[in-house]
Every structure is written in C-alpha cells, then in structure tokens.
Motif scaffolding. Structure first.
Motif, PDB file in Angstrom:
ATOM      1  N   GLN A  21      12.632  -8.591 -19.423  1.00 23.64           N
ATOM      2  CA  GLN A  21      12.126  -8.688 -18.065  1.00 23.64           C
ATOM      3  C   GLN A  21      11.471  -7.366 -17.673  1.00 23.64           C
ATOM      4  OE1 GLN A  21      15.418  -9.899 -15.554  1.00 23.64           O
ATOM      5  NE2 GLN A  21      14.871 -12.053 -15.785  1.00 23.64           N
ATOM      6  N   VAL A  22      10.355  -7.481 -16.982  1.00 20.68           N
ATOM      7  CA  VAL A  22       9.631  -6.303 -16.503  1.00 20.68           C
ATOM      8  C   VAL A  22       9.544  -6.385 -14.987  1.00 20.68           C
ATOM      9  CG1 VAL A  22       7.461  -5.029 -16.516  1.00 20.68           C
ATOM     10  CG2 VAL A  22       8.274  -6.140 -18.620  1.00 20.68           C
ATOM     11  N   GLN A  23      10.046  -5.355 -14.318  1.00 16.43           N
ATOM     12  CA  GLN A  23       9.991  -5.345 -12.859  1.00 16.43           C
ATOM     13  C   GLN A  23       8.726  -4.629 -12.422  1.00 16.43           C
ATOM     14  OE1 GLN A  23      13.631  -5.147 -10.834  1.00 16.43           O
ATOM     15  NE2 GLN A  23      12.814  -4.160  -9.001  1.00 16.43           N
ATOM     16  N   ALA A  24       7.751  -5.409 -11.917  1.00 17.21           N
ATOM     17  CA  ALA A  24       6.460  -4.849 -11.507  1.00 17.21           C
ATOM     18  C   ALA A  24       6.514  -4.288 -10.095  1.00 17.21           C
ATOM     19  CB  ALA A  24       5.375  -5.921 -11.606  1.00 17.21           C
ATOM     20  N   LEU A  25       7.295  -4.919  -9.222  1.00 17.90           N
ATOM     21  CA  LEU A  25       7.452  -4.447  -7.845  1.00 17.90           C
ATOM     22  C   LEU A  25       8.925  -4.427  -7.494  1.00 17.90           C
ATOM     23  CD1 LEU A  25       4.643  -6.452  -5.981  1.00 17.90           C
ATOM     24  CD2 LEU A  25       4.556  -4.063  -6.715  1.00 17.90           C
ATOM     25  N   SER A  26       9.329  -3.409  -6.730  1.00 20.87           N
ATOM     26  CA  SER A  26      10.732  -3.260  -6.372  1.00 20.87           C
ATOM     27  C   SER A  26      10.868  -2.911  -4.893  1.00 20.87           C
ATOM     28  CB  SER A  26      11.375  -2.167  -7.226  1.00 20.87           C
ATOM     29  OG  SER A  26      12.710  -1.938  -6.850  1.00 20.87           O
ATOM     30  N   ASN A  27      11.203  -3.905  -4.086  1.00 24.83           N
ATOM     31  CA  ASN A  27      11.508  -3.678  -2.676  1.00 24.83           C
ATOM     32  C   ASN A  27      10.367  -2.989  -1.927  1.00 24.83           C
ATOM     33  OD1 ASN A  27      13.383  -4.059  -0.570  1.00 24.83           O
ATOM     34  ND2 ASN A  27      13.987  -1.910  -0.660  1.00 24.83           N
ATOM     35  N   VAL A  28       9.160  -3.523  -2.054  1.00 24.70           N
ATOM     36  CA  VAL A  28       7.986  -2.958  -1.379  1.00 24.70           C
ATOM     37  C   VAL A  28       7.894  -3.506   0.042  1.00 24.70           C
ATOM     38  CG1 VAL A  28       5.457  -2.913  -1.337  1.00 24.70           C
ATOM     39  CG2 VAL A  28       6.687  -2.594  -3.494  1.00 24.70           C
ATOM     40  N   ALA A 208     -11.006   6.204  -1.761  1.00 29.36           N
ATOM     41  CA  ALA A 208      -9.815   6.230  -0.905  1.00 29.36           C
ATOM     42  C   ALA A 208      -9.967   7.203   0.260  1.00 29.36           C
ATOM     43  CB  ALA A 208      -8.590   6.595  -1.733  1.00 29.36           C
ATOM     44  N   SER A 209     -10.763   8.242   0.074  1.00 28.93           N
ATOM     45  CA  SER A 209     -10.915   9.252   1.122  1.00 28.93           C
ATOM     46  C   SER A 209     -11.658   8.716   2.350  1.00 28.93           C
ATOM     47  CB  SER A 209     -11.640  10.488   0.578  1.00 28.93           C
ATOM     48  OG  SER A 209     -12.983  10.196   0.251  1.00 28.93           O
ATOM     49  N   HIS A 210     -12.259   7.523   2.230  1.00 29.09           N
ATOM     50  CA  HIS A 210     -12.922   6.900   3.380  1.00 29.09           C
ATOM     51  C   HIS A 210     -11.952   6.054   4.205  1.00 29.09           C
ATOM     52  CE1 HIS A 210     -16.550   8.132   1.277  1.00 29.09           C
ATOM     53  NE2 HIS A 210     -17.253   7.781   2.330  1.00 29.09           N
ATOM     54  N   ALA A 211     -10.776   5.781   3.667  1.00 29.92           N
ATOM     55  CA  ALA A 211      -9.812   4.933   4.364  1.00 29.92           C
ATOM     56  C   ALA A 211      -9.111   5.712   5.474  1.00 29.92           C
ATOM     57  CB  ALA A 211      -8.788   4.378   3.381  1.00 29.92           C
ATOM     58  N   ASN A 212      -8.481   4.979   6.382  1.00 31.93           N
ATOM     59  CA  ASN A 212      -7.724   5.616   7.462  1.00 31.93           C
ATOM     60  C   ASN A 212      -6.289   5.930   7.049  1.00 31.93           C
ATOM     61  OD1 ASN A 212      -9.924   5.392   9.251  1.00 31.93           O
ATOM     62  ND2 ASN A 212      -9.370   3.290   9.744  1.00 31.93           N
ATOM     63  N   ARG A 213      -5.841   5.224   5.999  1.00 32.05           N
ATOM     64  CA  ARG A 213      -4.485   5.457   5.482  1.00 32.05           C
ATOM     65  C   ARG A 213      -4.479   5.140   3.996  1.00 32.05           C
ATOM     66  NH1 ARG A 213       0.733   2.084   6.200  1.00 32.05           N
ATOM     67  NH2 ARG A 213      -0.610   0.611   7.295  1.00 32.05           N
ATOM     68  N   VAL A 214      -3.741   5.914   3.236  1.00 26.94           N
ATOM     69  CA  VAL A 214      -3.633   5.694   1.795  1.00 26.94           C
ATOM     70  C   VAL A 214      -2.162   5.527   1.426  1.00 26.94           C
ATOM     71  CG1 VAL A 214      -4.169   6.548  -0.515  1.00 26.94           C
ATOM     72  CG2 VAL A 214      -5.678   7.129   1.407  1.00 26.94           C
ATOM     73  N   LEU A 215      -1.847   4.398   0.772  1.00 23.23           N
ATOM     74  CA  LEU A 215      -0.507   4.150   0.251  1.00 23.23           C
ATOM     75  C   LEU A 215      -0.499   4.432  -1.244  1.00 23.23           C
ATOM     76  CD1 LEU A 215       0.298   0.704   1.906  1.00 23.23           C
ATOM     77  CD2 LEU A 215       1.278   2.901   2.547  1.00 23.23           C
ATOM     78  N   PHE A 216       0.520   5.122  -1.713  1.00 24.82           N
ATOM     79  CA  PHE A 216       0.652   5.431  -3.131  1.00 24.82           C
ATOM     80  C   PHE A 216       1.824   4.637  -3.708  1.00 24.82           C
ATOM     81  CE2 PHE A 216      -1.314   9.023  -1.076  1.00 24.82           C
ATOM     82  CZ  PHE A 216      -2.341   9.374  -1.941  1.00 24.82           C
ATOM     83  N   ILE A 217       1.574   3.957  -4.823  1.00 22.73           N
ATOM     84  CA  ILE A 217       2.617   3.188  -5.498  1.00 22.73           C
ATOM     85  C   ILE A 217       2.958   3.860  -6.820  1.00 22.73           C
ATOM     86  CG2 ILE A 217       3.125   1.008  -6.662  1.00 22.73           C
ATOM     87  CD1 ILE A 217       1.748  -0.489  -4.604  1.00 22.73           C
ATOM     88  N   LYS A 218       4.243   3.963  -7.084  1.00 21.24           N
ATOM     89  CA  LYS A 218       4.717   4.508  -8.355  1.00 21.24           C
ATOM     90  C   LYS A 218       5.913   3.676  -8.810  1.00 21.24           C
ATOM     91  CE  LYS A 218       6.418   8.712 -10.612  1.00 21.24           C
ATOM     92  NZ  LYS A 218       6.775  10.131 -10.442  1.00 21.24           N
ATOM     93  N   ILE A 222       6.667   1.960  -3.031  1.00 22.42           N
ATOM     94  CA  ILE A 222       5.838   2.831  -2.207  1.00 22.42           C
ATOM     95  C   ILE A 222       6.391   4.244  -2.326  1.00 22.42           C
ATOM     96  CG2 ILE A 222       5.006   3.357   0.098  1.00 22.42           C
ATOM     97  CD1 ILE A 222       3.859   0.780  -0.963  1.00 22.42           C
ATOM     98  N   TYR A 223       5.557   5.141  -2.825  1.00 23.64           N
ATOM     99  CA  TYR A 223       5.990   6.500  -3.130  1.00 23.64           C
ATOM    100  C   TYR A 223       5.715   7.442  -1.963  1.00 23.64           C
ATOM    101  CZ  TYR A 223       5.683  11.075  -5.542  1.00 23.64           C
ATOM    102  OH  TYR A 223       5.816  12.390  -5.914  1.00 23.64           O
ATOM    103  N   ASN A 224       4.560   7.257  -1.330  1.00 23.61           N
ATOM    104  CA  ASN A 224       4.163   8.143  -0.241  1.00 23.61           C
ATOM    105  C   ASN A 224       2.987   7.506   0.485  1.00 23.61           C
ATOM    106  OD1 ASN A 224       4.403  10.553   1.267  1.00 23.61           O
ATOM    107  ND2 ASN A 224       2.695  11.467   0.188  1.00 23.61           N
ATOM    108  N   GLN A 225       2.636   8.033   1.650  1.00 27.24           N
ATOM    109  CA  GLN A 225       1.427   7.590   2.318  1.00 27.24           C
ATOM    110  C   GLN A 225       0.805   8.742   3.099  1.00 27.24           C
ATOM    111  OE1 GLN A 225       1.981   4.539   5.364  1.00 27.24           O
ATOM    112  NE2 GLN A 225       4.138   5.078   5.561  1.00 27.24           N
ATOM    113  N   ILE A 226      -0.498   8.670   3.262  1.00 28.64           N
ATOM    114  CA  ILE A 226      -1.252   9.684   3.994  1.00 28.64           C
ATOM    115  C   ILE A 226      -1.999   9.003   5.132  1.00 28.64           C
ATOM    116  CG2 ILE A 226      -3.169  11.329   3.901  1.00 28.64           C
ATOM    117  CD1 ILE A 226      -2.530  11.793   0.964  1.00 28.64           C
ATOM    118  N   TYR A 227      -1.854   9.531   6.323  1.00 23.22           N
ATOM    119  CA  TYR A 227      -2.633   9.064   7.474  1.00 23.22           C
ATOM    120  C   TYR A 227      -3.786  10.037   7.702  1.00 23.22           C
ATOM    121  CZ  TYR A 227       1.113   5.831   8.783  1.00 23.22           C
ATOM    122  OH  TYR A 227       2.039   4.818   8.790  1.00 23.22           O
TER     123      TYR A 227
END
Length: 255
Positions: A21-28, A208-218, A222-227
């Motif tokens: 089994q491969v867990q692609a997403l965990s509690n996002v 991504a630098s044109h967006a209003n918010r950036v979500l980082f997945i690792k 969700i690892y971090n986000q920038i507003y």
C-alpha cells in the motif's frame, strides 16, 4: 466566502496484487475562499497530482471530504460526475488537450455543446472572452496551425466559457516558452482580479509567484503555506524559492 473546503483527505493506493500500500495523501485539510488564486507546489511524488485529481472529481479519496460551494463532491454518483464537472469546474492542462480535428472555436464551444446550450448563447459568451484573451483572429484555425501560447489561451477560453466556480490548472505553463508563459500568467492574474477562483498545481516558482497564496505539499501532507500580503512577485519568488530549498533539505524552518 469559502468556496472550496478539503477536510481530512487521505488516499491510499493498493498495488495490483494487494501486496503493498502506498499512502499518497495523509490527513490533508485546507480551504479556498471565493476569488482566491492559490498555487500548490511540491516535489514529484509529494501527492499534489493525486490531490488535484480528487479535487477534479477524477479520483475518489480513501477517506475525507471535499466541499465545493457546500456540496460534497466525494459523494456524487458516478452517473452525475461528468455533468457536475462540466457545470462547476474549468480545466487548463499542460498539454492543452485540444482536438486537432476541431477548429479553435469548436474546441472552445465543446463543453457548452455537451451541456446542450444553443449556438446564440455560445456565441455571445465567446465574443468577449476571445477579445479578452486576444484569440479572435485564430478562432477559425485548427490547433496545429497556431502557436503553443495561442493553444493555451484557447484552452483557457474553453475553461472559462462555462463560467465555472473553480478553475483547476495543471502545470499550465509547462509546455510554453518564457514569453508565452508570462503572457498566460498575466491572463490568470487578470481573470482572478475579475473574481475567478483559481487553483493551480505547478513546479514553476515563476508561475507560483503570481498566486495570492502558495500551499506546499510534502509526503502527502500540507507542509507550509505562504500568503502574498503586500509582497511583490519578486518577493514571492524569493520566499517560494527559499521554502522549496528548506523542503528539499528536510528542514523545518520556513520563516
């Protein structure tokens, strides 16, 4: 107003013979407000494509919920998925997904044809959209007769002509040269300023630098986000680059 709400999303893939089994997403969990422009970034294998497929109702999560404008798309019947996707979502893909045997105009009209709209309504929607995207002169041409940038603008027109609640963009600048990519990003910013909600998955820091918010997945989380706040595109670029370098090194400090 909250348009998209993702709650405790988990996705586990089982190999063909059920041995692994491969867990692609965990509690996002995250939400997107009406009119936001959000980018999702992460290394290959981080889970961002899986997340996009679930948001596009192309895949089902193992557990969790996804609400679009208050409707749980996870529970929509398979027989209703295509209509829901057509009526609520617009898609912009890296490889354009235009049909070579259709003119640019007919490619743009396709989702409205499937929705059984009449020609008068289709034409009335296309006029201002084609003008805004500067594709009026290529509407009668075929995809193989126009440039990559023109193809992508046609793909944006096809995504917008249904007047979707949410535009999902998958590496939209990936097949474009730098000039065409910058033109597309300016278009995205302009349509966002007019109220269109956009969620974009990208490897490109410039995009991504044109967006209003950036979500980082690792590793499926969700690892971090920038507003953006008051940051310029250049400031966003530097902040995103730093966060990606910390993410790649396995560090914890993204401040």
């Amino acid at each position: 107003m909250r348009l998209l709400e993702v709650k405790n999303l988990k996705k586990i893939y089982t190999t063909r013979f059920g041995g692994n089994q491969v867990q692609a997403l965990s509690n996002v969990s995250f939400s997107v407000e009406q009119g936001e422009y959000v980018a999702i970034m992460g290394e290959s294998g981080s889970g961002k494509t899986t997340l996009l497929n679930i948001l596009a109702s192309l895949d089902k999560p193992t557990s969790g919920e996804v609400f679009l404008d208050g409707k749980n798309i996870v529970t929509i019947k398979d027989s209703e998925i295509s209509a829901f996707r057509r009526d609520n979502l617009g898609f912009v893909f890296q490889d354009f997904n235009l049909l070579d045997t259709f003119s640019i105009q007919d490619n743009i009209f396709l989702p409205l044809v499937l929705a059984q709209k009449n020609y008068q309504e289709m034409n009335s929607r296309l006029g201002p959209l084609a003008k805004r995207l500067n594709i009026e002169e290529i509407l009668k041409k075929f995809p193989y007769e126009v440039s990559g940038g023109q193809k992508q603008r046609a793909a944006v027109a096809r995504a917008l002509i249904t007047q979707p609640k949410l535009v999902l963009a998958d590496e939209p600048t990936g097949a474009l040269d730098s000039k065409a990519a910058m033109n597309l990003l300016k278009i995205f910013s302009a349509i966002n300023e007019q109220g269109q909600t956009i969620l974009m998955v990208t490897h490109s820091v410039a995009a991504a630098s044109h967006a209003n918010r950036v979500l980082f997945i690792k590793d499926g989380e969700i690892y971090n986000q920038i507003y953006r706040g008051s940051m310029s595109n250049d400031d966003m670029y530097q902040k995103i680059s730093y966060t990606l370098s910390v993410l790649a090194s396995g560090g914890e400090d993204c401040e």
